[in-house]
Design a protein around this motif. Structure first.
Motif, PDB file in Angstrom:
ATOM      1  N   GLU A   1      62.251  84.776  38.050  1.00 16.85           N
ATOM      2  CA  GLU A   1      62.490  84.483  36.634  1.00 16.85           C
ATOM      3  C   GLU A   1      62.753  85.747  35.827  1.00 16.85           C
ATOM      4  OE1 GLU A   1      63.106  81.700  34.700  1.00 16.85           O
ATOM      5  OE2 GLU A   1      63.397  81.025  36.744  1.00 16.85           O
ATOM      6  N   ILE A   2      61.985  86.794  36.105  1.00 22.69           N
ATOM      7  CA  ILE A   2      62.168  88.058  35.389  1.00 22.69           C
ATOM      8  C   ILE A   2      63.567  88.610  35.655  1.00 22.69           C
ATOM      9  CG2 ILE A   2      61.429  90.487  35.305  1.00 22.69           C
ATOM     10  CD1 ILE A   2      58.531  89.346  35.811  1.00 22.69           C
ATOM     11  N   THR A   3      63.952  88.642  36.926  1.00 18.70           N
ATOM     12  CA  THR A   3      65.276  89.151  37.298  1.00 18.70           C
ATOM     13  C   THR A   3      66.376  88.296  36.683  1.00 18.70           C
ATOM     14  OG1 THR A   3      64.383  90.044  39.365  1.00 18.70           O
ATOM     15  CG2 THR A   3      66.770  89.725  39.249  1.00 18.70           C
ATOM     16  N   ASN A   4      66.252  86.995  36.801  1.00 22.55           N
ATOM     17  CA  ASN A   4      67.253  86.083  36.251  1.00 22.55           C
ATOM     18  C   ASN A   4      67.411  86.273  34.742  1.00 22.55           C
ATOM     19  OD1 ASN A   4      69.088  83.727  36.452  1.00 22.55           O
ATOM     20  ND2 ASN A   4      67.499  82.720  35.245  1.00 22.55           N
ATOM     21  N   GLU A   5      66.309  86.285  34.021  1.00 27.71           N
ATOM     22  CA  GLU A   5      66.378  86.432  32.566  1.00 27.71           C
ATOM     23  C   GLU A   5      66.904  87.805  32.165  1.00 27.71           C
ATOM     24  OE1 GLU A   5      66.211  84.508  29.882  1.00 27.71           O
ATOM     25  OE2 GLU A   5      66.020  82.804  31.226  1.00 27.71           O
ATOM     26  N   PHE A   6      66.509  88.842  32.873  1.00 24.64           N
ATOM     27  CA  PHE A   6      67.032  90.174  32.580  1.00 24.64           C
ATOM     28  C   PHE A   6      68.553  90.198  32.730  1.00 24.64           C
ATOM     29  CE2 PHE A   6      68.549  94.213  34.382  1.00 24.64           C
ATOM     30  CZ  PHE A   6      68.383  95.022  33.263  1.00 24.64           C
ATOM     31  N   LEU A   7      69.039  89.650  33.837  1.00 22.43           N
ATOM     32  CA  LEU A   7      70.476  89.684  34.111  1.00 22.43           C
ATOM     33  C   LEU A   7      71.270  88.753  33.193  1.00 22.43           C
ATOM     34  CD1 LEU A   7      70.211  89.922  37.965  1.00 22.43           C
ATOM     35  CD2 LEU A   7      71.052  91.711  36.444  1.00 22.43           C
TER      36      LEU A   7
ATOM     37  N   LYS B   1      63.219  94.463  46.004  1.00 19.23           N
ATOM     38  CA  LYS B   1      63.238  95.611  46.914  1.00 19.23           C
ATOM     39  C   LYS B   1      63.225  96.935  46.128  1.00 19.23           C
ATOM     40  CE  LYS B   1      66.987  97.019  49.065  1.00 19.23           C
ATOM     41  NZ  LYS B   1      68.215  97.001  49.834  1.00 19.23           N
ATOM     42  N   THR B   2      63.788  96.931  44.939  1.00 16.65           N
ATOM     43  CA  THR B   2      63.993  98.159  44.175  1.00 16.65           C
ATOM     44  C   THR B   2      62.902  98.431  43.145  1.00 16.65           C
ATOM     45  OG1 THR B   2      66.373  97.765  44.408  1.00 16.65           O
ATOM     46  CG2 THR B   2      65.705  99.426  42.807  1.00 16.65           C
ATOM     47  N   PHE B   3      62.444  97.401  42.458  1.00 12.52           N
ATOM     48  CA  PHE B   3      61.517  97.565  41.332  1.00 12.52           C
ATOM     49  C   PHE B   3      60.186  96.862  41.592  1.00 12.52           C
ATOM     50  CE2 PHE B   3      65.838  97.470  39.440  1.00 12.52           C
ATOM     51  CZ  PHE B   3      65.862  98.749  38.920  1.00 12.52           C
TER      52      PHE B   3
ATOM     53  N   PRO C   1      79.667  91.427  41.708  1.00 14.51           N
ATOM     54  CA  PRO C   1      78.853  90.240  41.419  1.00 14.51           C
ATOM     55  C   PRO C   1      77.926  89.896  42.584  1.00 14.51           C
ATOM     56  CG  PRO C   1      81.017  89.555  42.171  1.00 14.51           C
ATOM     57  CD  PRO C   1      81.003  91.074  42.201  1.00 14.51           C
ATOM     58  N   LYS C   2      76.814  89.338  42.268  1.00 19.26           N
ATOM     59  CA  LYS C   2      75.865  88.799  43.237  1.00 19.26           C
ATOM     60  C   LYS C   2      75.388  87.443  42.723  1.00 19.26           C
ATOM     61  CE  LYS C   2      73.673  92.892  45.283  1.00 19.26           C
ATOM     62  NZ  LYS C   2      74.409  92.766  46.518  1.00 19.26           N
ATOM     63  N   THR C   3      74.895  86.647  43.646  1.00 19.70           N
ATOM     64  CA  THR C   3      74.266  85.392  43.234  1.00 19.70           C
ATOM     65  C   THR C   3      72.883  85.728  42.681  1.00 19.70           C
ATOM     66  OG1 THR C   3      73.167  85.031  45.352  1.00 19.70           O
ATOM     67  CG2 THR C   3      75.420  84.131  45.121  1.00 19.70           C
ATOM     68  N   LYS C   4      72.288  84.786  42.004  1.00 21.11           N
ATOM     69  CA  LYS C   4      70.937  85.001  41.482  1.00 21.11           C
ATOM     70  C   LYS C   4      69.995  85.395  42.625  1.00 21.11           C
ATOM     71  CE  LYS C   4      66.919  82.743  39.638  1.00 21.11           C
ATOM     72  NZ  LYS C   4      66.233  81.506  39.396  1.00 21.11           N
ATOM     73  N   ASP C   5      70.057  84.676  43.744  1.00 13.91           N
ATOM     74  CA  ASP C   5      69.163  84.966  44.871  1.00 13.91           C
ATOM     75  C   ASP C   5      69.375  86.364  45.428  1.00 13.91           C
ATOM     76  OD1 ASP C   5      67.969  82.491  44.621  1.00 13.91           O
ATOM     77  OD2 ASP C   5      69.158  81.555  46.206  1.00 13.91           O
ATOM     78  N   GLU C   6      70.634  86.808  45.495  1.00 14.86           N
ATOM     79  CA  GLU C   6      70.916  88.166  45.981  1.00 14.86           C
ATOM     80  C   GLU C   6      70.376  89.209  45.012  1.00 14.86           C
ATOM     81  OE1 GLU C   6      75.085  87.399  48.425  1.00 14.86           O
ATOM     82  OE2 GLU C   6      75.153  87.632  46.243  1.00 14.86           O
ATOM     83  N   TRP C   7      70.537  88.963  43.710  1.00  9.64           N
ATOM     84  CA  TRP C   7      69.986  89.872  42.705  1.00  9.64           C
ATOM     85  C   TRP C   7      68.460  89.947  42.826  1.00  9.64           C
ATOM     86  CZ3 TRP C   7      72.406  93.481  40.166  1.00  9.64           C
ATOM     87  CH2 TRP C   7      73.714  93.322  39.717  1.00  9.64           C
ATOM     88  N   VAL C   8      67.825  88.798  42.958  1.00 10.16           N
ATOM     89  CA  VAL C   8      66.362  88.761  43.037  1.00 10.16           C
ATOM     90  C   VAL C   8      65.884  89.569  44.238  1.00 10.16           C
ATOM     91  CG1 VAL C   8      64.361  87.256  43.444  1.00 10.16           C
ATOM     92  CG2 VAL C   8      66.101  86.596  41.762  1.00 10.16           C
TER      93      VAL C   8
ATOM     94  N   LEU D   1      60.560  94.296  28.486  1.00  9.33           N
ATOM     95  CA  LEU D   1      60.221  93.074  27.743  1.00  9.33           C
ATOM     96  C   LEU D   1      60.149  91.863  28.673  1.00  9.33           C
ATOM     97  CD1 LEU D   1      62.359  93.536  24.501  1.00  9.33           C
ATOM     98  CD2 LEU D   1      59.909  93.988  24.813  1.00  9.33           C
ATOM     99  N   GLU D   2      61.109  91.749  29.580  1.00 14.28           N
ATOM    100  CA  GLU D   2      61.112  90.614  30.517  1.00 14.28           C
ATOM    101  C   GLU D   2      59.889  90.659  31.433  1.00 14.28           C
ATOM    102  OE1 GLU D   2      62.880  88.041  30.229  1.00 14.28           O
ATOM    103  OE2 GLU D   2      64.594  88.700  29.067  1.00 14.28           O
ATOM    104  N   ILE D   3      59.541  91.842  31.904  1.00 17.48           N
ATOM    105  CA  ILE D   3      58.351  91.974  32.764  1.00 17.48           C
ATOM    106  C   ILE D   3      57.103  91.567  31.992  1.00 17.48           C
ATOM    107  CG2 ILE D   3      56.825  93.702  33.832  1.00 17.48           C
ATOM    108  CD1 ILE D   3      59.430  95.082  34.863  1.00 17.48           C
TER     109      ILE D   3
END
Length: 182
Positions: free
Chosen positions: A147-153, A139-141, A127-134, A43-45
């Motif tokens: 924005e997609i990563t942030n909203e998903f998390l 790298k993975t998906f 835990p990771k920061t938003k930037d680390e998650w992004v 949905l986020e994508i």
């Protein structure tokens, strides 16, 4: 949409409004099913470049079109399934987004083999920061920008910010012990 603004926006909406329902029952609440986590990612994508209103109104269409978000089933979609999705007016018919969903389902199958579940993989990186998650998600998906990563998390309880502390839902979310609060 700024978080506090979304809380304020939904505050006086009718109980049947898709935003009110999403805000009060889904947004920010932890998700403990890999298929549901994957569904939220789909949905986020698909929201990219569109309004969240469009996605919320088509949420059940996505669930139906994408085999109830069953990761294994989606990972095995062939060209016929791809064509079916691209001709389904009930969802977003974008080839890059459809291809990303199928690709990401295969990635999640690998993560499940390595970590036991998609949720375990997420937990292992918390835990990771938003930037680390992004950076990790890029790298993975496929099709997972900032924005997609942030909203998903945020929407699945891994990052704080889905609700303001003054929002009536905030305390309900705290009771679920979201990852950002651990």
């Amino acid at each position: 949409m700024a978080t506090n603004t979304y809380c304020e926006y939904t505050k006086n909406l009718d109980e049947e409004n898709v935003h009110k329902i999403y805000h009060d029952t889904q947004y920010g609440f932890p998700i403990d099913s890999d298929n549901e986590l994957f569904g939220r990612l789909i949905l986020e994508i698909n929201q990219a470049g569109l309004s969240w209103d469009t996605i919320l109104k088509k949420q059940e269409n996505f669930r139906k079109a994408y085999s109830n978000f069953d990761i294994k089933t989606i990972a095995n979609y062939d060209e016929n399934e791809r064509a079916r999705l691209l001709s389904d007016a009930g969802i977003i018919r974008n080839k890059l987004k459809v291809n990303a969903a199928i690709h990401n389902a295969n990635v999640i199958l690998e993560l499940q083999k390595e970590h036991g579940s998609f949720q375990n993989w997420l937990d292992a990186h918390h835990p990771k920061t938003k930037d680390e998650w992004v950076k990790l998600f890029k790298k993975t998906f496929k099709f997972t920008g900032g924005e997609i990563t942030n909203e998903f998390l945020m929407s699945s309880g891994y990052l704080k910010g889905s609700h303001s502390e003054s929002c009536h839902i905030y305390k309900k979310i705290l009771k679920t012990n979201p990852k950002w609060n651990q």
